[in-house]
Design an enzyme around this catalytic site. Structure first.
Site, PDB file in Angstrom:
ATOM      1  N   ASP A 114      46.558  34.902  27.347  1.00 34.89           N
ATOM      2  CA  ASP A 114      46.609  33.687  28.166  1.00 34.89           C
ATOM      3  C   ASP A 114      47.259  33.958  29.521  1.00 34.89           C
ATOM      4  O   ASP A 114      47.675  35.084  29.802  1.00 34.89           O
ATOM      5  CB  ASP A 114      47.337  32.563  27.413  1.00 34.89           C
ATOM      6  CG  ASP A 114      48.718  32.992  26.898  1.00 34.89           C
ATOM      7  OD1 ASP A 114      49.236  34.033  27.346  1.00 34.89           O
ATOM      8  OD2 ASP A 114      49.273  32.282  26.038  1.00 34.89           O
ATOM      9  N   ASN A 170      55.600  23.810  17.697  1.00 38.54           N
ATOM     10  CA  ASN A 170      54.702  22.751  17.212  1.00 38.54           C
ATOM     11  C   ASN A 170      53.462  23.322  16.506  1.00 38.54           C
ATOM     12  O   ASN A 170      52.516  22.606  16.237  1.00 38.54           O
ATOM     13  CB  ASN A 170      54.275  21.841  18.382  1.00 38.54           C
ATOM     14  CG  ASN A 170      53.494  22.609  19.454  1.00 38.54           C
ATOM     15  OD1 ASN A 170      53.217  23.788  19.311  1.00 38.54           O
ATOM     16  ND2 ASN A 170      53.143  21.919  20.528  1.00 38.54           N
ATOM     17  N   HIS A 226      51.468  25.678  17.733  1.00 41.68           N
ATOM     18  CA  HIS A 226      50.389  26.130  18.622  1.00 41.68           C
ATOM     19  C   HIS A 226      50.221  27.646  18.604  1.00 41.68           C
ATOM     20  O   HIS A 226      51.146  28.386  18.281  1.00 41.68           O
ATOM     21  CB  HIS A 226      50.572  25.602  20.053  1.00 41.68           C
ATOM     22  CG  HIS A 226      51.640  26.262  20.854  1.00 41.68           C
ATOM     23  ND1 HIS A 226      52.269  25.647  21.904  1.00 41.68           N
ATOM     24  CD2 HIS A 226      52.210  27.498  20.777  1.00 41.68           C
ATOM     25  CE1 HIS A 226      53.143  26.464  22.442  1.00 41.68           C
ATOM     26  NE2 HIS A 226      53.136  27.595  21.777  1.00 41.68           N
ATOM     27  N   GLU A 246      47.143  23.609  21.642  1.00 41.09           N
ATOM     28  CA  GLU A 246      48.175  22.691  21.157  1.00 41.09           C
ATOM     29  C   GLU A 246      47.614  21.862  19.995  1.00 41.09           C
ATOM     30  O   GLU A 246      46.396  21.794  19.811  1.00 41.09           O
ATOM     31  CB  GLU A 246      48.596  21.753  22.302  1.00 41.09           C
ATOM     32  CG  GLU A 246      49.148  22.461  23.539  1.00 41.09           C
ATOM     33  CD  GLU A 246      50.601  22.914  23.394  1.00 41.09           C
ATOM     34  OE1 GLU A 246      51.130  22.941  22.263  1.00 41.09           O
ATOM     35  OE2 GLU A 246      51.210  23.247  24.427  1.00 41.09           O
TER      36      GLU A 246
HETATM   37  P1  PGA Z   1      57.957  32.323  21.978  1.00 39.08           P
HETATM   38  O1  PGA Z   1      56.767  31.310  22.099  1.00 39.08           O
HETATM   39  O2  PGA Z   1      57.360  33.631  21.560  1.00 39.08           O
HETATM   40  O3  PGA Z   1      58.537  32.386  23.366  1.00 39.08           O
HETATM   41  O4  PGA Z   1      58.893  31.769  20.961  1.00 39.08           O
HETATM   42  C1  PGA Z   1      55.732  31.321  21.220  1.00 39.08           C
HETATM   43  C2  PGA Z   1      54.797  30.263  21.673  1.00 39.08           C
HETATM   44  O5  PGA Z   1      55.288  29.159  22.032  1.00 39.08           O
HETATM   45  O6  PGA Z   1      53.595  30.493  21.699  1.00 39.08           O
END
Ligand code: PGA
Length: 241
Positions: A66, A133, A135, A140
């Site tokens: 992404d 959450n 995702h 999302e």
């Molecule tokens: P993080 O985020 O690796 O910074 O915990 C994961 C995400 O939110 O996709």
């Protein structure tokens, strides 16, 4: 689904690194797709070290899941993260590096450009972090399982996580992201998801023990034939078994 239970963040990073290193040793022209953020940070340090100690990546293709929408010099871009944590640290570069352009003038064209790259280079491994959450990438909760590389509006919890991670003021924080959709994520031969820490425990439980539902994007990975989930003790703390 194969679950690898580890003790903590350090062990999770080692496991992630091992998967990537072994993949390259087995197949020098592997196509590896990374994610950025807190989850892969430790892995990236180990991986860069491994390359500087002689791991041959001269035929390897590397890319990313992404990219934020924002100025090219934004301190939160995926491009900067990859450069700070891997590409800028290694003595030898991979054969090719592919990244999405955060500041592309025409988003639709940028999506088509990156889709063509994904078609040209089928991925051997896709790494993913898990959102609090549930995702994956910027898919999302509520994103249809039919999603294809698109520009997503980030939810509040995701925007806050980015602000914390990069020490951003609200007005500086990116609110949109280019992200592979479920289609591209599922197309990788192996998908590796990793989660560490109590903040992820609820999402881990929903991913593994709940129903496969668009409200828990990561739950869809259970439909992948080669899905590996690395979970540390804190992240696993709400699992019933
Ligand atoms: P993080 O985020 O690796 O910074 O915990 C994961 C995400 O939110 O996709």
């Amino acid at each position: 689904m194969k679950i690898i239970k580890v003790k903590d963040y350090v062990e999770m990073s080692e496991e992630l690194n091992k998967i990537f290193v072994e993949q390259i040793k087995e197949k020098k022209d592997s196509v590896l797709s990374f994610t950025t953020g807190g989850t892969p940070y430790g892995m990236a340090q180990l991986f860069a070290e491994e390359i500087n100690n002689g791991l041959d990546i001269s035929n390897t293709i590397m890319m990313n899941l992404d990219e934020y929408v924002g100025p090219a010099d934004g301190k939160y871009t995926v491009r900067k993260w990859m450069n700070d944590n891997i590409y800028g640290k290694i003595k030898n570069q991979p054969k090719e590096i592919h990244l999405i352009n955060s500041d592309a003038k025409n988003k639709a064209e940028e999506i088509e450009r990156y889709k063509a790259i994904l078609d040209k280079y089928p991925r051997d491994v896709q790494m993913l972090g898990l959102g609090v959450n549930g995702h994956i990438g910027a898919n999302e909760p509520g994103t249809p399982f039919t999603s294809e590389l698109f520009v997503a509006d980030s939810q509040e919890s995701t925007i806050k996580a980015t602000m914390n991670l990069f020490d951003l003021k609200a007005e500086e924080a990116p609110t949109q992201m280019y992200t592979m959709g479920f289609k591209e994520i599922m197309a990788a031969k192996c998908v590796v998801l990793a989660a560490s820490g109590k903040a992820k425990a609820e999402a881990v439980k929903n991913t593994i023990e709940g129903e496969i539902s668009e409200m828990v994007p990561a739950s869809y990975l259970r439909n992948h034939d080669n899905f590996i989930f690395i979970i540390d003790e804190d992240a696993a703390s709400l699992l019933s078994k």
